[in-house]
Design a protein around this motif. Structure first.
Motif, mmCIF file in Angstrom:
data_model
loop_
_atom_site.group_PDB
_atom_site.id
_atom_site.type_symbol
_atom_site.label_atom_id
_atom_site.label_comp_id
_atom_site.label_asym_id
_atom_site.label_seq_id
_atom_site.Cartn_x
_atom_site.Cartn_y
_atom_site.Cartn_z
ATOM 1 N N PHE A 99 4.361 6.649 2.214
ATOM 2 C CA PHE A 99 4.953 6.651 3.556
ATOM 3 C C PHE A 99 4.102 5.850 4.534
ATOM 4 O O PHE A 99 4.625 5.043 5.305
ATOM 5 N N ILE A 100 2.798 6.062 4.507
ATOM 6 C CA ILE A 100 1.904 5.331 5.411
ATOM 7 C C ILE A 100 1.961 3.831 5.110
ATOM 8 O O ILE A 100 2.046 3.001 6.017
ATOM 9 N N GLY A 101 1.928 3.464 3.831
ATOM 10 C CA GLY A 101 2.011 2.054 3.451
ATOM 11 C C GLY A 101 3.327 1.430 3.870
ATOM 12 O O GLY A 101 3.365 0.314 4.388
ATOM 13 N N GLY A 102 4.432 2.161 3.675
ATOM 14 C CA GLY A 102 5.746 1.658 4.073
ATOM 15 C C GLY A 102 5.869 1.503 5.574
ATOM 16 O O GLY A 102 6.385 0.493 6.072
ATOM 17 N N THR A 103 5.376 2.490 6.304
ATOM 18 C CA THR A 103 5.419 2.438 7.769
ATOM 19 C C THR A 103 4.569 1.287 8.298
ATOM 20 O O THR A 103 4.997 0.544 9.178
ATOM 21 N N ALA A 104 3.374 1.131 7.740
ATOM 22 C CA ALA A 104 2.501 0.027 8.157
ATOM 23 C C ALA A 104 3.142 -1.323 7.832
ATOM 24 O O ALA A 104 3.099 -2.245 8.652
#
Length: 125
Positions: A99-104
């Protein structure tokens, strides 16, 4: 091909080499690959779609695509694969990393690529 994508491949290759040589760095081994998975997945899909011979697409992953990718990859690698193989473990922290990677990735793409601020953010060819 984006230098960011190639850099991600290099990170994955380095981690595979570390694992084969029994070098274990917890944060890198456990979550770095998960953090870069969604950005690499989204970029690869974008690259393939936009480079189909004979077609002129200019598709960019939107927020819906990125979030569905997070759900899909999380379900595949954190629910299904652990049931099929002992090599996979279902880990909620991996889901957070996706999720963090996708959001970033989504934020980075929209900030540097769609705002007209294309300085050196990508070197697609």
């Amino acid at each position: 091909m984006s230098h960011w994508f190639l850099g991600g491949l290099l990170v994955w290759v380095m981690i595979i080499i570390f694992r084969r040589n029994h070098i274990y760095i917890p944060l890198i081994n456990d979550h770095l690959t998960d953090l870069i998975t969604i950005p690499m997945y989204c970029y690869l899909i974008e690259y393939i779609i936009n480079n189909i011979p004979g077609f002129k697409y200019n598709w960019k992953p939107d927020l819906k695509f990125v979030l569905i990718s997070v759900i899909y990859i999380s379900f595949l690698f954190e629910v299904i694969c652990p049931e099929l193989s002992e090599n996979f473990t279902g880990d909620i922290f991996d889901v957070f990393s996706y999720f963090i990677g996708g959001t970033a990735y989504y934020y980075f793409r929209n900030t540097f690529f769609f705002s007209g601020n294309k300085k050196s953010a990508d070197t697609d060819s």
